[in-house]
Scaffold this motif. Structure first.
Motif, PDB file in Angstrom:
ATOM      1  N   LEU A 260      13.044  53.692  23.344  1.00 49.98           N
ATOM      2  CA  LEU A 260      11.982  53.335  22.409  1.00 49.98           C
ATOM      3  C   LEU A 260      11.101  52.238  23.008  1.00 49.98           C
ATOM      4  CD1 LEU A 260      10.552  53.325  19.643  1.00 49.98           C
ATOM      5  CD2 LEU A 260      12.360  51.800  18.832  1.00 49.98           C
TER       6      LEU A 260
ATOM      7  N   ALA B  45       7.192  52.554  23.978  1.00 50.56           N
ATOM      8  CA  ALA B  45       6.222  51.637  23.376  1.00 50.56           C
ATOM      9  C   ALA B  45       5.456  50.892  24.467  1.00 50.56           C
ATOM     10  CB  ALA B  45       6.926  50.650  22.451  1.00 50.56           C
TER      11      ALA B  45
ATOM     12  N   THR C 226       2.816  54.970  24.200  1.00 51.31           N
ATOM     13  CA  THR C 226       3.051  56.324  23.708  1.00 51.31           C
ATOM     14  C   THR C 226       2.853  56.367  22.186  1.00 51.31           C
ATOM     15  OG1 THR C 226       4.712  56.593  25.433  1.00 51.31           O
ATOM     16  CG2 THR C 226       4.744  58.199  23.643  1.00 51.31           C
TER      17      THR C 226
ATOM     18  N   THR D 287       3.338  57.272  18.282  1.00 53.27           N
ATOM     19  CA  THR D 287       4.587  57.448  17.536  1.00 53.27           C
ATOM     20  C   THR D 287       4.935  58.921  17.341  1.00 53.27           C
ATOM     21  OG1 THR D 287       3.414  57.166  15.449  1.00 53.27           O
ATOM     22  CG2 THR D 287       4.545  55.234  16.340  1.00 53.27           C
TER      23      THR D 287
ATOM     24  N   MET E  25       6.662  59.863  20.455  1.00 53.41           N
ATOM     25  CA  MET E  25       7.979  59.208  20.446  1.00 53.41           C
ATOM     26  C   MET E  25       8.938  59.981  19.560  1.00 53.41           C
ATOM     27  SD  MET E  25       7.242  55.190  20.018  1.00 53.41           S
ATOM     28  CE  MET E  25       6.148  54.288  21.082  1.00 53.41           C
ATOM     29  N   SER E  26       8.441  60.434  18.415  1.00 54.14           N
ATOM     30  CA  SER E  26       9.259  61.177  17.462  1.00 54.14           C
ATOM     31  C   SER E  26       9.871  62.412  18.119  1.00 54.14           C
ATOM     32  CB  SER E  26       8.399  61.574  16.265  1.00 54.14           C
ATOM     33  OG  SER E  26       9.117  62.379  15.379  1.00 54.14           O
TER      34      SER E  26
ATOM     35  N   GLU F 224       8.919  59.600  12.550  1.00 48.43           N
ATOM     36  CA  GLU F 224       8.011  58.497  12.844  1.00 48.43           C
ATOM     37  C   GLU F 224       8.368  57.271  11.997  1.00 48.43           C
ATOM     38  OE1 GLU F 224       4.313  61.477  13.463  1.00 48.43           O
ATOM     39  OE2 GLU F 224       3.779  59.358  13.262  1.00 48.43           O
ATOM     40  N   ASP F 225       8.788  57.496  10.760  1.00 46.95           N
ATOM     41  CA  ASP F 225       9.181  56.383   9.896  1.00 46.95           C
ATOM     42  C   ASP F 225      10.398  55.656  10.480  1.00 46.95           C
ATOM     43  OD1 ASP F 225       7.145  56.868   8.099  1.00 46.95           O
ATOM     44  OD2 ASP F 225       8.399  58.009   6.713  1.00 46.95           O
TER      45      ASP F 225
ATOM     46  N   ILE G 234      11.253  55.531  13.623  1.00 44.44           N
ATOM     47  CA  ILE G 234      10.799  54.842  14.830  1.00 44.44           C
ATOM     48  C   ILE G 234      10.097  53.537  14.468  1.00 44.44           C
ATOM     49  CG2 ILE G 234       9.125  54.993  16.723  1.00 44.44           C
ATOM     50  CD1 ILE G 234       9.979  58.008  16.884  1.00 44.44           C
ATOM     51  N   ARG G 235       9.211  53.599  13.480  1.00 45.58           N
ATOM     52  CA  ARG G 235       8.507  52.378  13.051  1.00 45.58           C
ATOM     53  C   ARG G 235       9.495  51.325  12.527  1.00 45.58           C
ATOM     54  NH1 ARG G 235       5.021  56.307  10.830  1.00 45.58           N
ATOM     55  NH2 ARG G 235       3.180  56.545  12.128  1.00 45.58           N
TER      56      ARG G 235
ATOM     57  N   ALA H  96      11.557  49.907  15.474  1.00 48.44           N
ATOM     58  CA  ALA H  96      10.700  49.058  16.302  1.00 48.44           C
ATOM     59  C   ALA H  96      10.494  47.701  15.633  1.00 48.44           C
ATOM     60  CB  ALA H  96       9.360  49.744  16.564  1.00 48.44           C
TER      61      ALA H  96
ATOM     62  N   LEU I 119       4.371  48.398  18.320  1.00 45.88           N
ATOM     63  CA  LEU I 119       3.837  49.748  18.505  1.00 45.88           C
ATOM     64  C   LEU I 119       2.311  49.732  18.516  1.00 45.88           C
ATOM     65  CD1 LEU I 119       6.216  51.798  16.184  1.00 45.88           C
ATOM     66  CD2 LEU I 119       6.381  51.451  18.655  1.00 45.88           C
TER      67      LEU I 119
END
Length: 70
Positions: A22, A26, A30, A32, A35-36, A43-44, A46-47, A50, A57
């Motif tokens: 991750l 970042a 990249t 999100t 990244m997903s 994405e949620d 990942i956010r 992070a 991000l």
């Protein structure tokens, strides 16, 4: 809003390797959404991870993902 129920790692704990990937993604600016796909998480998720890890991000002052500056 991103679908929070998809992904091959949905509901699994993050490993140290996941967090390192991750951070690498970042740092590479990249999006999100990409990244997903690469991490197999929403994405949620990942956010949230992070933010918990202090990983920004926000786009850095450099060319977008996949672009090479001249």
């Amino acid at each position: 809003m991103a679908d929070t129920t998809t992904g091959r790692h949905n509901g699994e704990d993050w490993t140290a390797e996941d967090v390192a990937r991750l951070r690498e993604l970042a740092d590479g600016n990249t999006p999100t959404g990409v990244m997903s796909i690469k991490l197999g998480r929403s994405e949620d998720a990942i956010r949230a991870k992070a933010q918990a890890e202090g990983i920004s991000l926000a786009p850095a002052n450099r060319p977008p993902y996949g672009k090479v500056s001249s």
